[in-house]
Design a protein around this motif. Sequence first.
Motif, PDB file in Angstrom:
ATOM      1  N   ARG A 121      18.097 -12.493  14.109  1.00  0.00           N
ATOM      2  CA  ARG A 121      17.555 -11.582  13.614  1.00  0.00           C
ATOM      3  C   ARG A 121      17.762 -11.245  12.210  1.00  0.00           C
ATOM      4  NH1 ARG A 121      21.241  -9.897  17.500  1.00  0.00           N
ATOM      5  NH2 ARG A 121      22.403  -8.503  15.923  1.00  0.00           N
ATOM      6  N   ARG A 122      17.430 -12.257  11.488  1.00  0.00           N
ATOM      7  CA  ARG A 122      17.563 -12.213  10.001  1.00  0.00           C
ATOM      8  C   ARG A 122      16.130 -12.574   9.350  1.00  0.00           C
ATOM      9  NH1 ARG A 122      20.110 -16.576   8.431  1.00  0.00           N
ATOM     10  NH2 ARG A 122      20.879 -15.712   6.601  1.00  0.00           N
ATOM     11  N   ILE A 123      15.911 -11.776   8.268  1.00  0.00           N
ATOM     12  CA  ILE A 123      14.559 -12.113   7.555  1.00  0.00           C
ATOM     13  C   ILE A 123      15.174 -11.924   6.035  1.00  0.00           C
ATOM     14  CG2 ILE A 123      12.984 -11.399   9.384  1.00  0.00           C
ATOM     15  CD1 ILE A 123      12.632  -8.550   7.910  1.00  0.00           C
ATOM     16  N   GLY A 124      14.010 -12.573   5.195  1.00  0.00           N
ATOM     17  CA  GLY A 124      14.385 -12.183   3.730  1.00  0.00           C
ATOM     18  C   GLY A 124      13.483 -12.975   2.845  1.00  0.00           C
ATOM     19  N   SER A 125      13.898 -12.924   1.497  1.00  0.00           N
ATOM     20  CA  SER A 125      12.727 -13.581   0.740  1.00  0.00           C
ATOM     21  C   SER A 125      13.807 -14.158  -0.510  1.00  0.00           C
ATOM     22  CB  SER A 125      11.954 -12.482  -0.166  1.00  0.00           C
ATOM     23  OG  SER A 125      12.865 -11.511  -0.839  1.00  0.00           O
ATOM     24  N   VAL A 126      12.995 -15.217  -1.212  1.00  0.00           N
ATOM     25  CA  VAL A 126      13.642 -15.768  -2.428  1.00  0.00           C
ATOM     26  C   VAL A 126      12.343 -15.529  -3.187  1.00  0.00           C
ATOM     27  CG1 VAL A 126      14.225 -17.850  -3.579  1.00  0.00           C
ATOM     28  CG2 VAL A 126      14.842 -17.376  -1.035  1.00  0.00           C
ATOM     29  N   SER A 127      12.500 -14.517  -4.256  1.00  0.00           N
ATOM     30  CA  SER A 127      11.584 -14.245  -5.190  1.00  0.00           C
ATOM     31  C   SER A 127      12.071 -14.730  -6.558  1.00  0.00           C
ATOM     32  CB  SER A 127      11.346 -12.546  -5.269  1.00  0.00           C
ATOM     33  OG  SER A 127      12.387 -11.898  -5.591  1.00  0.00           O
ATOM     34  N   VAL A 128      10.836 -15.191  -7.529  1.00  0.00           N
ATOM     35  CA  VAL A 128      11.312 -15.586  -8.897  1.00  0.00           C
ATOM     36  C   VAL A 128      10.479 -15.065  -9.873  1.00  0.00           C
ATOM     37  CG1 VAL A 128      10.890 -18.048 -10.042  1.00  0.00           C
ATOM     38  CG2 VAL A 128      11.402 -18.094  -7.765  1.00  0.00           C
ATOM     39  N   TRP A 129      10.997 -14.624 -10.960  1.00  0.00           N
ATOM     40  CA  TRP A 129      10.621 -13.682 -12.021  1.00  0.00           C
ATOM     41  C   TRP A 129      10.803 -14.429 -13.444  1.00  0.00           C
ATOM     42  CZ3 TRP A 129       8.385  -9.572  -9.839  1.00  0.00           C
ATOM     43  CH2 TRP A 129       8.581  -9.171  -8.540  1.00  0.00           C
ATOM     44  N   ARG A 130       9.853 -13.658 -14.298  1.00  0.00           N
ATOM     45  CA  ARG A 130      10.030 -14.508 -15.736  1.00  0.00           C
ATOM     46  C   ARG A 130      11.205 -13.661 -16.214  1.00  0.00           C
ATOM     47  NH1 ARG A 130       9.161 -18.304 -16.885  1.00  0.00           N
ATOM     48  NH2 ARG A 130       8.831 -17.887 -18.951  1.00  0.00           N
ATOM     49  N   SER A 131      11.564 -12.361 -15.713  1.00  0.00           N
ATOM     50  CA  SER A 131      12.921 -11.614 -16.260  1.00  0.00           C
ATOM     51  C   SER A 131      13.308 -10.550 -15.393  1.00  0.00           C
ATOM     52  CB  SER A 131      12.202 -11.148 -17.378  1.00  0.00           C
ATOM     53  OG  SER A 131      11.403  -9.914 -17.335  1.00  0.00           O
ATOM     54  N   GLU A 132      14.419 -10.147 -15.650  1.00  0.00           N
ATOM     55  CA  GLU A 132      15.004  -9.149 -14.940  1.00  0.00           C
ATOM     56  C   GLU A 132      14.249  -7.716 -14.945  1.00  0.00           C
ATOM     57  OE1 GLU A 132      19.263  -8.043 -15.054  1.00  0.00           O
ATOM     58  OE2 GLU A 132      19.686 -10.259 -15.638  1.00  0.00           O
ATOM     59  N   ALA A 133      13.552  -7.577 -15.856  1.00  0.00           N
ATOM     60  CA  ALA A 133      12.581  -6.620 -15.865  1.00  0.00           C
ATOM     61  C   ALA A 133      11.337  -6.327 -14.958  1.00  0.00           C
ATOM     62  CB  ALA A 133      11.866  -6.310 -17.370  1.00  0.00           C
ATOM     63  N   GLY A 134      10.915  -7.684 -14.638  1.00  0.00           N
ATOM     64  CA  GLY A 134       9.844  -7.728 -13.756  1.00  0.00           C
ATOM     65  C   GLY A 134      10.629  -7.372 -12.380  1.00  0.00           C
ATOM     66  N   LEU A 135      11.627  -8.090 -11.937  1.00  0.00           N
ATOM     67  CA  LEU A 135      12.318  -7.854 -10.879  1.00  0.00           C
ATOM     68  C   LEU A 135      12.712  -6.129 -10.875  1.00  0.00           C
ATOM     69  CD1 LEU A 135      13.872  -8.457  -8.163  1.00  0.00           C
ATOM     70  CD2 LEU A 135      15.606  -9.137  -9.860  1.00  0.00           C
ATOM     71  N   ARG A 136      13.318  -5.668 -11.737  1.00  0.00           N
ATOM     72  CA  ARG A 136      13.563  -4.257 -11.627  1.00  0.00           C
ATOM     73  C   ARG A 136      12.209  -3.439 -11.279  1.00  0.00           C
ATOM     74  NH1 ARG A 136      17.058  -5.496 -15.874  1.00  0.00           N
ATOM     75  NH2 ARG A 136      15.504  -4.615 -17.448  1.00  0.00           N
ATOM     76  N   ALA A 137      11.125  -3.609 -12.058  1.00  0.00           N
ATOM     77  CA  ALA A 137       9.943  -3.106 -11.858  1.00  0.00           C
ATOM     78  C   ALA A 137       9.467  -3.015 -10.401  1.00  0.00           C
ATOM     79  CB  ALA A 137       8.738  -3.454 -12.795  1.00  0.00           C
ATOM     80  N   PHE A 138       9.536  -4.190  -9.795  1.00  0.00           N
ATOM     81  CA  PHE A 138       9.227  -4.451  -8.537  1.00  0.00           C
ATOM     82  C   PHE A 138      10.008  -3.459  -7.341  1.00  0.00           C
ATOM     83  CE2 PHE A 138      10.261  -6.609  -4.442  1.00  0.00           C
ATOM     84  CZ  PHE A 138       9.275  -6.430  -3.682  1.00  0.00           C
ATOM     85  N   VAL A 139      11.373  -3.571  -7.721  1.00  0.00           N
ATOM     86  CA  VAL A 139      12.268  -2.725  -6.997  1.00  0.00           C
ATOM     87  C   VAL A 139      12.018  -1.063  -6.923  1.00  0.00           C
ATOM     88  CG1 VAL A 139      14.795  -2.142  -6.792  1.00  0.00           C
ATOM     89  CG2 VAL A 139      14.168  -4.417  -6.841  1.00  0.00           C
ATOM     90  N   ARG A 140      11.372  -0.883  -8.056  1.00  0.00           N
ATOM     91  CA  ARG A 140      11.191   0.726  -8.148  1.00  0.00           C
ATOM     92  C   ARG A 140       9.749   0.664  -7.615  1.00  0.00           C
ATOM     93  NH1 ARG A 140      13.341  -0.374 -13.322  1.00  0.00           N
ATOM     94  NH2 ARG A 140      11.410  -0.413 -14.147  1.00  0.00           N
ATOM     95  N   LEU A 141       8.942  -0.153  -7.191  1.00  0.00           N
ATOM     96  CA  LEU A 141       7.482   0.253  -6.767  1.00  0.00           C
ATOM     97  C   LEU A 141       7.515   1.128  -5.491  1.00  0.00           C
ATOM     98  CD1 LEU A 141       5.622  -3.346  -6.563  1.00  0.00           C
ATOM     99  CD2 LEU A 141       5.121  -1.305  -7.913  1.00  0.00           C
TER     100      LEU A 141
END
Length: 129
Positions: free
Chosen positions: A65-85
Amino acid sequence: MMRTRWIPGPERRGEDPVVVALTAFRLHRAVHLPRACRTGWGLSRLWPELDGAVGLWLWADPGARRIGSVSVWRSEAGLRAFVRLPAHVAIMRAYRDRGELVSVTWTSTAQDLWEEARSHGVENSAPRG
């Protein structure tokens, strides 16, 4: 465990270090697994347009019952922007009481990021039980 093909973002990998985020979500009840998977797939459709996104793999371990992702970003700023979408925030709110989330983030220069994610625990990053 199953994983998707690489889903590219608009950014190229290049030689600079990237930010890698591993997320793992273990659902309390198997009945929620199909909808959770579809929801994740839906969010992945945004990837080609996300600022700072290099790419993404989605993965699932249905028996656990496990799902997930491995995402790759140029910077932490891109990751943070995604988290706030708004779409991401809505999913997190909808599923927060249906399971347990584990997330790990690191900076990498590795060529084989999936293998590195495995070494960070992609196969056992969410509690079993």
